[in-house]
Design an enzyme around this catalytic site. Structure first.
Site, PDB file in Angstrom:
ATOM      1  N   GLY A  99       0.810  -1.218   0.000  1.00 36.86           N
ATOM      2  CA  GLY A  99       0.000   0.000   0.000  1.00 36.86           C
ATOM      3  C   GLY A  99       0.842   1.265   0.000  1.00 36.86           C
ATOM      4  O   GLY A  99       0.322   2.344   0.237  1.00 36.86           O
ATOM      5  N   GLN A 100       2.149   1.141  -0.276  1.00 35.75           N
ATOM      6  CA  GLN A 100       2.992   2.342  -0.365  1.00 35.75           C
ATOM      7  C   GLN A 100       2.672   3.084  -1.660  1.00 35.75           C
ATOM      8  O   GLN A 100       2.796   2.509  -2.748  1.00 35.75           O
ATOM      9  CB  GLN A 100       4.480   1.967  -0.332  1.00 35.75           C
ATOM     10  CG  GLN A 100       5.385   3.194  -0.374  1.00 35.75           C
ATOM     11  CD  GLN A 100       6.867   2.857  -0.307  1.00 35.75           C
ATOM     12  OE1 GLN A 100       7.266   1.714  -0.503  1.00 35.75           O
ATOM     13  NE2 GLN A 100       7.672   3.868  -0.039  1.00 35.75           N
ATOM     14  N   VAL A 102       3.697   6.643  -2.126  1.00 35.26           N
ATOM     15  CA  VAL A 102       4.779   7.593  -2.411  1.00 35.26           C
ATOM     16  C   VAL A 102       6.096   6.871  -2.146  1.00 35.26           C
ATOM     17  O   VAL A 102       6.330   6.396  -1.034  1.00 35.26           O
ATOM     18  CB  VAL A 102       4.670   8.861  -1.533  1.00 35.26           C
ATOM     19  CG1 VAL A 102       5.859   9.774  -1.770  1.00 35.26           C
ATOM     20  CG2 VAL A 102       3.360   9.597  -1.803  1.00 35.26           C
ATOM     21  N   HIS A 106       8.503   6.626   4.437  1.00 35.73           N
ATOM     22  CA  HIS A 106       7.742   7.405   5.424  1.00 35.73           C
ATOM     23  C   HIS A 106       7.077   6.485   6.431  1.00 35.73           C
ATOM     24  O   HIS A 106       6.731   5.346   6.118  1.00 35.73           O
ATOM     25  CB  HIS A 106       6.719   8.320   4.747  1.00 35.73           C
ATOM     26  CG  HIS A 106       5.746   7.654   3.829  1.00 35.73           C
ATOM     27  ND1 HIS A 106       6.079   7.195   2.568  1.00 35.73           N
ATOM     28  CD2 HIS A 106       4.431   7.375   3.981  1.00 35.73           C
ATOM     29  CE1 HIS A 106       5.018   6.668   1.989  1.00 35.73           C
ATOM     30  NE2 HIS A 106       3.995   6.755   2.826  1.00 35.73           N
ATOM     31  N   HIS A 108       3.853   6.421   9.099  1.00 31.51           N
ATOM     32  CA  HIS A 108       2.596   7.055   9.500  1.00 31.51           C
ATOM     33  C   HIS A 108       2.450   6.956  11.008  1.00 31.51           C
ATOM     34  O   HIS A 108       2.645   5.886  11.584  1.00 31.51           O
ATOM     35  CB  HIS A 108       1.397   6.322   8.884  1.00 31.51           C
ATOM     36  CG  HIS A 108       1.311   6.390   7.397  1.00 31.51           C
ATOM     37  ND1 HIS A 108       0.529   7.317   6.735  1.00 31.51           N
ATOM     38  CD2 HIS A 108       1.899   5.645   6.434  1.00 31.51           C
ATOM     39  CE1 HIS A 108       0.633   7.120   5.433  1.00 31.51           C
ATOM     40  NE2 HIS A 108       1.464   6.112   5.220  1.00 31.51           N
TER      41      HIS A 108
END
Ligand SMILES: [Zn+2]
Length: 141
Positions: A99-100, A102, A106, A108
């Site tokens: 579900g990455q 970008v 990072h 969340h």
């Protein structure tokens, strides 16, 4: 096949690091930046990124991963102090299958409140894997 420079030129998070794109920066240090998610899953949903472009956790050395977690830990404390959530979900997606969306590493941080529902999780496989076989595979036995 793109170069790392191409990846950075097209990267929305690198644009935030360089100031070419706007973000609501929560906190920043020499290695990392924390900003509010543009489409938050909850009040206070924050993303922590390294300033240096790396695609995902597999593309990251241990030193940068540690720096990312230090900043993540500080942001977690800040969210708790300011928003008083009942809990916190950390989520790091590596690769499109996870579900990455970008391709700049990072984490969340999603503040959670009692009864706020669930955040998506993979469906369990129809047949449960043999845990001893999985362990042996991970250990290389
Ligand atoms: Zn980037």
């Amino acid at each position: 096949m793109g170069t790392e420079m191409d990846a950075q030129a097209n990267c929305p998070f690198c644009a935030i690091v360089t100031g070419h794109a706007q973000a609501r920066v929560v906190t920043a240090d020499d290695r990392c930046l924390a900003f509010l998610a543009a489409t938050p899953a909850a009040r206070g949903h924050t993303l922590v990124i390294p300033r240096r472009h790396v695609a995902d956790l597999w593309d990251t050395d241990a030193d940068l991963a540690a720096a990312l977690m230090r900043t993540t830990h500080a942001v977690a404390a800040l969210l708790r102090a300011r928003l008083r959530p009942d809990g916190l979900t950390l989520r790091q997606n590596t690769g499109p299958a996870s579900g990455q969306h970008v391709a700049h590493l990072h984490v969340h941080l999603v503040p959670r409140w009692q009864g706020d529902g669930t955040i998506g999780w993979p469906h369990p496989p129809a047949t449960q894997p043999d845990p001893d076989a999985v362990l042996a595979e991970l250990r290389g036995d």
